[in-house]
Design an enzyme around this catalytic site. Structure first.
Site, PDB file in Angstrom:
ATOM      1  N   GLU A 258       0.808  -1.228   0.000  1.00 43.81           N
ATOM      2  CA  GLU A 258       0.000   0.000   0.000  1.00 43.81           C
ATOM      3  C   GLU A 258       0.837   1.272   0.000  1.00 43.81           C
ATOM      4  O   GLU A 258       0.627   2.177   0.810  1.00 43.81           O
ATOM      5  CB  GLU A 258      -0.973  -0.018   1.189  1.00 43.81           C
ATOM      6  CG  GLU A 258      -1.893  -1.210   1.185  1.00 43.81           C
ATOM      7  CD  GLU A 258      -2.778  -1.298   2.425  1.00 43.81           C
ATOM      8  OE1 GLU A 258      -2.736  -0.364   3.257  1.00 43.81           O
ATOM      9  OE2 GLU A 258      -3.510  -2.294   2.566  1.00 43.81           O
ATOM     10  N   GLU A 369      -6.198 -10.724  -1.019  1.00 40.25           N
ATOM     11  CA  GLU A 369      -6.968 -10.501   0.211  1.00 40.25           C
ATOM     12  C   GLU A 369      -8.457 -10.407  -0.111  1.00 40.25           C
ATOM     13  O   GLU A 369      -9.140  -9.456   0.249  1.00 40.25           O
ATOM     14  CB  GLU A 369      -6.499  -9.216   0.911  1.00 40.25           C
ATOM     15  CG  GLU A 369      -5.020  -9.177   1.213  1.00 40.25           C
ATOM     16  CD  GLU A 369      -4.582  -7.907   1.923  1.00 40.25           C
ATOM     17  OE1 GLU A 369      -5.423  -7.249   2.569  1.00 40.25           O
ATOM     18  OE2 GLU A 369      -3.387  -7.565   1.839  1.00 40.25           O
TER      19      GLU A 369
END
Length: 460
Positions: A258, A369
């Site tokens: 991220e 995810e």
């Protein structure tokens, strides 16, 4: 002469009038309305009146493409503007459409209406183990699950399901920097070692998640008083020690997680950017690669991992700029697409566009995810049949997209948690529906859901 002209004009006008009437008299397609009087076994299909229609033809199907029809509901003649459809199964989605008929002329199809019957379906969920069906594909891939160390107890439901259904595991949190790094060069390996040992012992692939993430910085490093160069050396030491510790035991790592900002499309303003500069992502990958090679783990796969890139195009573009720089230096093997999705978004086209950019760069793809929210607007308080089936369809769609990519680009598709009540989503206050979501493949009692069946159907 005047009479001849007038006669010709009248004939011309009459001819035009007949042509216009013929066009206006073309049989129009009906407009179907939402179903009424829905029960466990049927519903009332409704549609709007079509001028000059003598009757209507009703189709009812359990599939949106109408490849098959419910018995007795394939072009069923109806003379009214509604029809009670019966003999259906409970808790099941059906579709209907209608055409108008006049003599031998039949109109185009109406719009398609979706309706879900009440009650509980008598059709059982598909109990096939996920990894078993995936292993039978021409181009198989790992089926992953996010785990916690305390779930990995021999004989408990987590253990049984993991061994039966999954071929890969990722640590949900316990292999991040914060829980491992106690101080400079001091490590707590206990939980992470348990996860890795479990995978190695049971022939389950282990994906490392994640070496560098701005939300998992230990206090000692967040408050580090040394110079920026010394800070960089601490990060290098951590990456080197972790990769070395798990050399040959962990198949792949999310090196940086991220790094791209949601709102600006720039690098996220983290402690790593502030103290290491804009090249920090490349540096982290370089250190991971060097550590793996030094430890003899030359097959270690290195991934960049991020979320919401399918719908956030500035973020997507910036991510691929990072990827291009890493690829130019032969530092990256793949991209992790988190896919914390909802039953509405992203669309099939958005997901395909995003993933195909990675395919075009020759990278491995990890849907890393995956979970699917069914209550993003906090508009339901129970898990309705409609949302259950919407979720099933979305899981099917995503698995189908992933399964269609070339074999060389496949790596793993990982579900982010086992049971609905294990998920982070119902307890995340920013999502504004605390306790009211059901995003995973199993319910709180470890029973498979329709989402599990949808996953399997995506492999067909």
């Amino acid at each position: 002469m005047i009479l001849l002209v007038l006669t010709s004009a009248m004939l011309f006008l009459n001819s035009c009038s007949k042509d216009d009437n013929a066009g206006a008299d073309a049989l129009q397609a009906p407009v179907a309305n939402p179903a009424k009087d829905i029960t466990n076994t049927g519903f009332r299909a409704k549609w709007m009146y079509v001028s000059t229609a003598q009757s209507y033809l009703l189709d009812v199907s359990a599939s949106a493409d109408f490849e098959t029809f419910i018995p007795n509901y394939s072009s069923k003649p109806v003379t009214d503007l509604n029809e009670v459809v019966t003999g259906l199964d409970g808790g099941t989605r059906y579709y209907y459409r209608v055409r108008a008929k006049r003599n031998e002329e039949i109109s185009a199809y109406s719009n398609v209406i979706s309706v879900v019957t009440n009650g509980v379906s008598s059709i059982p969920e598909d109990p096939t183990f996920l990894k078993v069906k995936v292993s039978q594909l021409q181009n198989p891939f790992y089926v992953g699950m996010a785990v916690k160390a305390d779930q990995l107890v021999s004989g408990n439901p987590y253990d049984v399901i993991l061994k039966n259904e999954f071929s890969s595991i990722s640590a949900e949190y316990e292999m991040k920097m914060n829980p491992i790094s106690v101080a400079s060069g001091v490590y707590n390996w206990e939980a992470a070692d348990k996860i890795v040992a479990y995978g190695n012992k049971n022939g389950i692939n282990v994906h490392g998640h994640a070496l560098v993430w701005h939300m998992a910085v230990p206090n000692w490093l967040a408050n580090y008083q040394g110079t920026d160069a010394e800070f960089s050396n601490e990060v290098k030491k951590y990456i080197t020690d972790v990769v070395t510790h798990y050399a040959g035991k962990v198949r792949s790592w999310d090196v940086v997680n991220e790094a791209v900002d949601d709102n600006t499309g720039n690098l996220r303003n983290t402690i790593f950017l502030q103290r290491m500069g804009p090249n920090y992502v490349n540096q982290c990958f370089q250190w991971a690669r060097e550590a793996a090679n030094a430890a003899g783990d030359t097959d270690l796969l290195l991934f960049y991992n991020d979320y919401a890139t399918s719908t956030n195009i500035p973020k997507q573009n910036r991510m691929y700029e990072l990827i291009d720089a890493l690829k130019a230096s032969n530092l990256i093997d793949g991209i992790g697409f988190q896919m914390h999705n909802t039953y509405l978004s992203p669309t099939k086209s958005q997901i395909e566009t995003d993933i195909n950019r990675a395919v075009g760069k020759g990278l491995k793809i990890h849907i890393s995810e995956l979970d699917i929210q069914v209550n993003p607007f906090n508009d339901i308080s129970t898990f309705t049949n409609e949302r259950r089936l919407d979720q099933k369809d979305k899981y099917k769609e995503i698995v189908k997209i992933y399964n269609a990519i070339p074999a060389a680009n496949k790596y793993a598709l990982t579900i982010w948690g086992m049971r609905d009540n294990d998920s982070w989503i119902p307890y995340n206050t920013e999502l504004n529906h605390p306790g009211n979501d059901w995003p995973l493949l199993y319910d709180s009692n470890f029973a498979i859901k329709s989402a599990h069946t949808g996953f399997l159907q995506g492999l067909d």
